[in-house]
Motif scaffolding. Structure first.
Motif, PDB file in Angstrom:
ATOM      1  N   SER A 149      23.546 -12.601  60.657  1.00 20.87           N
ATOM      2  CA  SER A 149      24.426 -12.995  61.759  1.00 20.87           C
ATOM      3  C   SER A 149      25.892 -12.856  61.361  1.00 20.87           C
ATOM      4  O   SER A 149      26.709 -12.353  62.146  1.00 20.87           O
ATOM      5  N   PHE A 150      26.220 -13.271  60.149  1.00 20.49           N
ATOM      6  CA  PHE A 150      27.595 -13.103  59.675  1.00 20.49           C
ATOM      7  C   PHE A 150      27.955 -11.631  59.511  1.00 20.49           C
ATOM      8  O   PHE A 150      29.076 -11.216  59.820  1.00 20.49           O
ATOM      9  N   MET A 151      27.006 -10.834  59.043  1.00 19.41           N
ATOM     10  CA  MET A 151      27.267  -9.398  58.915  1.00 19.41           C
ATOM     11  C   MET A 151      27.456  -8.760  60.284  1.00 19.41           C
ATOM     12  O   MET A 151      28.336  -7.909  60.459  1.00 19.41           O
ATOM     13  N   ALA A 152      26.656  -9.165  61.259  1.00 22.30           N
ATOM     14  CA  ALA A 152      26.798  -8.652  62.620  1.00 22.30           C
ATOM     15  C   ALA A 152      28.167  -9.031  63.180  1.00 22.30           C
ATOM     16  O   ALA A 152      28.826  -8.222  63.839  1.00 22.30           O
ATOM     17  N   LEU A 153      28.596 -10.245  62.901  1.00 21.35           N
ATOM     18  CA  LEU A 153      29.920 -10.695  63.322  1.00 21.35           C
ATOM     19  C   LEU A 153      31.001  -9.837  62.666  1.00 21.35           C
ATOM     20  O   LEU A 153      31.939  -9.390  63.331  1.00 21.35           O
ATOM     21  N   ALA A 154      30.851  -9.592  61.377  1.00 19.89           N
ATOM     22  CA  ALA A 154      31.844  -8.782  60.658  1.00 19.89           C
ATOM     23  C   ALA A 154      31.922  -7.372  61.236  1.00 19.89           C
ATOM     24  O   ALA A 154      33.015  -6.836  61.449  1.00 19.89           O
ATOM     25  N   LEU A 155      30.777  -6.764  61.499  1.00 12.82           N
ATOM     26  CA  LEU A 155      30.776  -5.408  62.049  1.00 12.82           C
ATOM     27  C   LEU A 155      31.304  -5.384  63.475  1.00 12.82           C
ATOM     28  O   LEU A 155      31.972  -4.434  63.877  1.00 12.82           O
ATOM     29  N   GLY A 156      31.019  -6.418  64.235  1.00 13.38           N
ATOM     30  CA  GLY A 156      31.498  -6.489  65.607  1.00 13.38           C
ATOM     31  C   GLY A 156      32.991  -6.727  65.715  1.00 13.38           C
ATOM     32  O   GLY A 156      33.596  -6.446  66.743  1.00 13.38           O
ATOM     33  N   MET A 157      33.601  -7.228  64.645  1.00 16.19           N
ATOM     34  CA  MET A 157      35.048  -7.486  64.658  1.00 16.19           C
ATOM     35  C   MET A 157      35.850  -6.203  64.862  1.00 16.19           C
ATOM     36  O   MET A 157      36.917  -6.217  65.469  1.00 16.19           O
ATOM     37  N   ASP A 158      35.339  -5.098  64.352  1.00 14.96           N
ATOM     38  CA  ASP A 158      36.015  -3.818  64.548  1.00 14.96           C
ATOM     39  C   ASP A 158      36.033  -3.476  66.041  1.00 14.96           C
ATOM     40  O   ASP A 158      37.077  -3.107  66.590  1.00 14.96           O
ATOM     41  N   ALA A 159      34.884  -3.609  66.700  1.00 17.45           N
ATOM     42  CA  ALA A 159      34.811  -3.350  68.141  1.00 17.45           C
ATOM     43  C   ALA A 159      35.680  -4.338  68.914  1.00 17.45           C
ATOM     44  O   ALA A 159      36.330  -3.976  69.895  1.00 17.45           O
ATOM     45  N   PHE A 160      35.703  -5.582  68.446  1.00 14.76           N
ATOM     46  CA  PHE A 160      36.536  -6.599  69.083  1.00 14.76           C
ATOM     47  C   PHE A 160      38.012  -6.230  68.988  1.00 14.76           C
ATOM     48  O   PHE A 160      38.731  -6.238  69.987  1.00 14.76           O
ATOM     49  N   SER A 161      38.466  -5.878  67.776  1.00 14.09           N
ATOM     50  CA  SER A 161      39.890  -5.601  67.600  1.00 14.09           C
ATOM     51  C   SER A 161      40.317  -4.343  68.344  1.00 14.09           C
ATOM     52  O   SER A 161      41.389  -4.313  68.945  1.00 14.09           O
TER      53      SER A 161
END
Length: 185
Positions: A14-26
Protein backbone atom coordinates in the motif's frame (compact mmCIF):
# COMPACT_ATOMS: atom_id res chain seq x y z
CA UNK A 1 -0.34 -16.52 12.41
CA UNK A 2 -0.20 -16.83 8.62
CA UNK A 3 -2.18 -13.58 8.33
CA UNK A 4 0.54 -11.47 9.99
CA UNK A 5 2.96 -11.70 7.02
CA UNK A 6 0.00 -11.01 4.70
CA UNK A 7 -0.92 -7.86 6.66
CA UNK A 8 2.71 -6.72 6.59
CA UNK A 9 2.86 -7.31 2.85
CA UNK A 10 -0.45 -5.46 2.38
CA UNK A 11 0.83 -2.45 4.33
CA UNK A 12 4.16 -2.44 2.47
CA UNK A 13 2.49 -2.72 -0.94
CA UNK A 14 0.00 0.00 0.00
CA UNK A 15 2.83 2.39 0.80
CA UNK A 16 4.58 1.46 -2.44
CA UNK A 17 1.36 2.04 -4.38
CA UNK A 18 1.08 5.43 -2.70
CA UNK A 19 4.68 6.25 -3.61
CA UNK A 20 4.16 5.29 -7.26
CA UNK A 21 0.87 7.15 -7.43
CA UNK A 22 2.53 10.34 -6.18
CA UNK A 23 4.10 10.83 -9.60
CA UNK A 24 0.65 10.71 -11.24
CA UNK A 25 -0.67 12.98 -8.50
CA UNK A 26 2.04 15.61 -8.95
CA UNK A 27 1.79 15.60 -12.74
CA UNK A 28 -2.00 15.66 -12.38
CA UNK A 29 -1.72 18.82 -10.28
CA UNK A 30 0.00 20.58 -13.15
CA UNK A 31 -2.27 19.02 -15.75
CA UNK A 32 -5.32 20.07 -13.70
CA UNK A 33 -4.54 23.68 -14.53
CA UNK A 34 -5.66 22.92 -18.09
CA UNK A 35 -9.41 23.37 -18.39
CA UNK A 36 -10.76 19.79 -18.26
CA UNK A 37 -14.28 18.45 -17.99
CA UNK A 38 -15.09 15.94 -15.27
CA UNK A 39 -15.58 13.23 -17.92
CA UNK A 40 -12.04 13.82 -19.21
CA UNK A 41 -10.68 13.70 -15.63
CA UNK A 42 -12.50 10.39 -15.10
CA UNK A 43 -11.01 8.93 -18.30
CA UNK A 44 -7.49 10.17 -17.52
CA UNK A 45 -7.56 8.51 -14.08
CA UNK A 46 -8.80 5.21 -15.52
CA UNK A 47 -6.14 5.16 -18.25
CA UNK A 48 -3.36 5.98 -15.76
CA UNK A 49 -4.69 3.23 -13.47
CA UNK A 50 -4.67 0.73 -16.36
CA UNK A 51 -1.06 1.61 -17.17
CA UNK A 52 -0.17 1.21 -13.48
CA UNK A 53 -1.49 -2.34 -13.77
CA UNK A 54 0.07 -3.26 -17.13
CA UNK A 55 3.54 -1.86 -16.50
CA UNK A 56 4.25 -3.50 -13.12
CA UNK A 57 2.72 -6.78 -14.34
CA UNK A 58 5.18 -6.83 -17.23
CA UNK A 59 7.99 -6.00 -14.82
CA UNK A 60 6.89 -8.68 -12.35
CA UNK A 61 6.84 -11.39 -15.01
CA UNK A 62 10.35 -10.44 -16.09
CA UNK A 63 11.48 -10.10 -12.45
CA UNK A 64 10.23 -13.58 -11.53
CA UNK A 65 12.04 -15.04 -14.50
CA UNK A 66 15.28 -13.32 -13.48
CA UNK A 67 14.79 -14.36 -9.85
CA UNK A 68 14.46 -18.01 -10.83
CA UNK A 69 17.63 -17.73 -12.90
CA UNK A 70 19.80 -15.72 -10.51
CA UNK A 71 18.51 -16.42 -6.98
CA UNK A 72 19.31 -14.12 -4.02
CA UNK A 73 21.29 -11.64 -6.09
CA UNK A 74 18.01 -10.45 -7.58
CA UNK A 75 16.67 -9.35 -4.17
CA UNK A 76 19.63 -7.01 -3.70
CA UNK A 77 19.33 -5.82 -7.31
CA UNK A 78 15.61 -5.18 -6.82
CA UNK A 79 16.29 -3.17 -3.66
CA UNK A 80 18.97 -1.17 -5.46
CA UNK A 81 16.53 -0.44 -8.27
CA UNK A 82 13.98 0.92 -5.79
CA UNK A 83 16.61 3.14 -4.16
CA UNK A 84 17.70 4.48 -7.55
CA UNK A 85 14.08 5.18 -8.54
CA UNK A 86 13.44 6.91 -5.21
CA UNK A 87 16.50 9.10 -5.60
CA UNK A 88 15.44 9.97 -9.15
CA UNK A 89 11.93 10.92 -7.98
CA UNK A 90 13.41 13.01 -5.17
CA UNK A 91 15.85 14.77 -7.53
CA UNK A 92 13.16 15.55 -10.09
CA UNK A 93 11.00 17.08 -7.37
CA UNK A 94 13.58 19.80 -6.65
CA UNK A 95 14.01 20.68 -10.31
CA UNK A 96 11.82 23.42 -11.70
CA UNK A 97 8.26 22.42 -12.50
CA UNK A 98 7.62 21.67 -16.14
CA UNK A 99 4.40 22.69 -17.83
CA UNK A 100 2.74 19.94 -19.86
CA UNK A 101 3.63 20.16 -23.54
CA UNK A 102 0.52 18.24 -24.62
CA UNK A 103 -3.09 17.86 -23.62
CA UNK A 104 -4.39 14.59 -22.17
CA UNK A 105 -6.45 13.65 -25.23
CA UNK A 106 -5.87 10.75 -27.65
CA UNK A 107 -2.18 10.04 -28.16
CA UNK A 108 -1.29 12.73 -25.60
CA UNK A 109 -3.27 10.81 -22.96
CA UNK A 110 -1.35 7.61 -23.74
CA UNK A 111 1.98 9.46 -23.51
CA UNK A 112 0.89 11.01 -20.20
CA UNK A 113 -0.18 7.64 -18.75
CA UNK A 114 3.01 5.95 -19.95
CA UNK A 115 5.25 8.69 -18.57
CA UNK A 116 3.78 8.50 -15.07
CA UNK A 117 3.78 4.69 -15.02
CA UNK A 118 7.29 3.93 -16.29
CA UNK A 119 8.64 3.79 -12.75
CA UNK A 120 6.01 1.17 -11.90
CA UNK A 121 7.61 -1.15 -14.49
CA UNK A 122 10.91 -1.00 -12.62
CA UNK A 123 9.17 -1.44 -9.28
CA UNK A 124 7.30 -4.41 -10.74
CA UNK A 125 10.62 -5.84 -11.85
CA UNK A 126 11.93 -5.52 -8.31
CA UNK A 127 8.78 -6.96 -6.78
CA UNK A 128 8.82 -9.86 -9.23
CA UNK A 129 12.32 -10.69 -8.06
CA UNK A 130 11.08 -10.54 -4.46
CA UNK A 131 8.04 -12.74 -5.23
CA UNK A 132 5.12 -10.66 -3.91
CA UNK A 133 1.46 -11.47 -4.51
CA UNK A 134 0.77 -10.40 -8.09
CA UNK A 135 -2.99 -9.78 -8.00
CA UNK A 136 -2.87 -7.85 -4.72
CA UNK A 137 0.00 -5.72 -6.01
CA UNK A 138 -1.69 -4.90 -9.31
CA UNK A 139 -5.02 -4.04 -7.68
CA UNK A 140 -3.34 -1.73 -5.15
CA UNK A 141 -1.14 -0.05 -7.77
CA UNK A 142 -4.06 0.46 -10.17
CA UNK A 143 -6.50 1.77 -7.57
CA UNK A 144 -4.03 4.05 -5.84
CA UNK A 145 -2.74 5.61 -9.06
CA UNK A 146 -6.28 6.12 -10.38
CA UNK A 147 -7.41 7.81 -7.16
CA UNK A 148 -4.29 9.95 -6.87
CA UNK A 149 -4.56 11.02 -10.52
CA UNK A 150 -8.16 12.11 -9.95
CA UNK A 151 -7.24 13.94 -6.76
CA UNK A 152 -4.28 15.63 -8.44
CA UNK A 153 -6.33 16.75 -11.43
CA UNK A 154 -9.13 18.08 -9.25
CA UNK A 155 -6.78 19.83 -6.84
CA UNK A 156 -4.82 21.22 -9.77
CA UNK A 157 -7.84 23.36 -10.53
CA UNK A 158 -7.63 24.86 -7.05
CA UNK A 159 -3.99 24.75 -5.93
CA UNK A 160 -0.76 26.08 -7.37
CA UNK A 161 2.16 23.73 -8.13
CA UNK A 162 4.04 23.87 -4.80
CA UNK A 163 2.34 20.75 -3.43
CA UNK A 164 3.47 18.65 -6.40
CA UNK A 165 7.16 18.87 -5.52
CA UNK A 166 6.56 17.81 -1.92
CA UNK A 167 4.39 14.85 -2.94
CA UNK A 168 7.09 13.58 -5.31
CA UNK A 169 9.72 13.98 -2.57
CA UNK A 170 7.55 11.91 -0.24
CA UNK A 171 7.07 9.24 -2.91
CA UNK A 172 10.81 9.08 -3.60
CA UNK A 173 11.55 8.76 0.10
CA UNK A 174 9.15 5.82 0.43
CA UNK A 175 10.74 4.00 -2.52
CA UNK A 176 14.23 4.55 -1.05
CA UNK A 177 13.12 3.21 2.34
CA UNK A 178 11.63 0.04 0.88
CA UNK A 179 14.64 -0.44 -1.38
CA UNK A 180 16.95 -0.25 1.63
CA UNK A 181 14.70 -2.71 3.48
CA UNK A 182 15.13 -5.22 0.63
CA UNK A 183 18.89 -4.73 0.50
CA UNK A 184 19.38 -5.08 4.27
CA UNK A 185 17.02 -8.04 4.83
Amino acid sequence: MASVPYVGELITLSFMALALGMDAFSVGLGMGMIPLRLRRILLIGLVVGAFHIMMPFTGMVLGRFLSNQLGDVTTIAGGALLVILGIQMFRSSIQKERAPVFTPVGFGLLIFALSVSLDSFSVGLSLGMFGVRTVLTLILFGLMSTLLTWIGLLLGKKVQGILGAYSEMFGGSILCAFGMQLILS
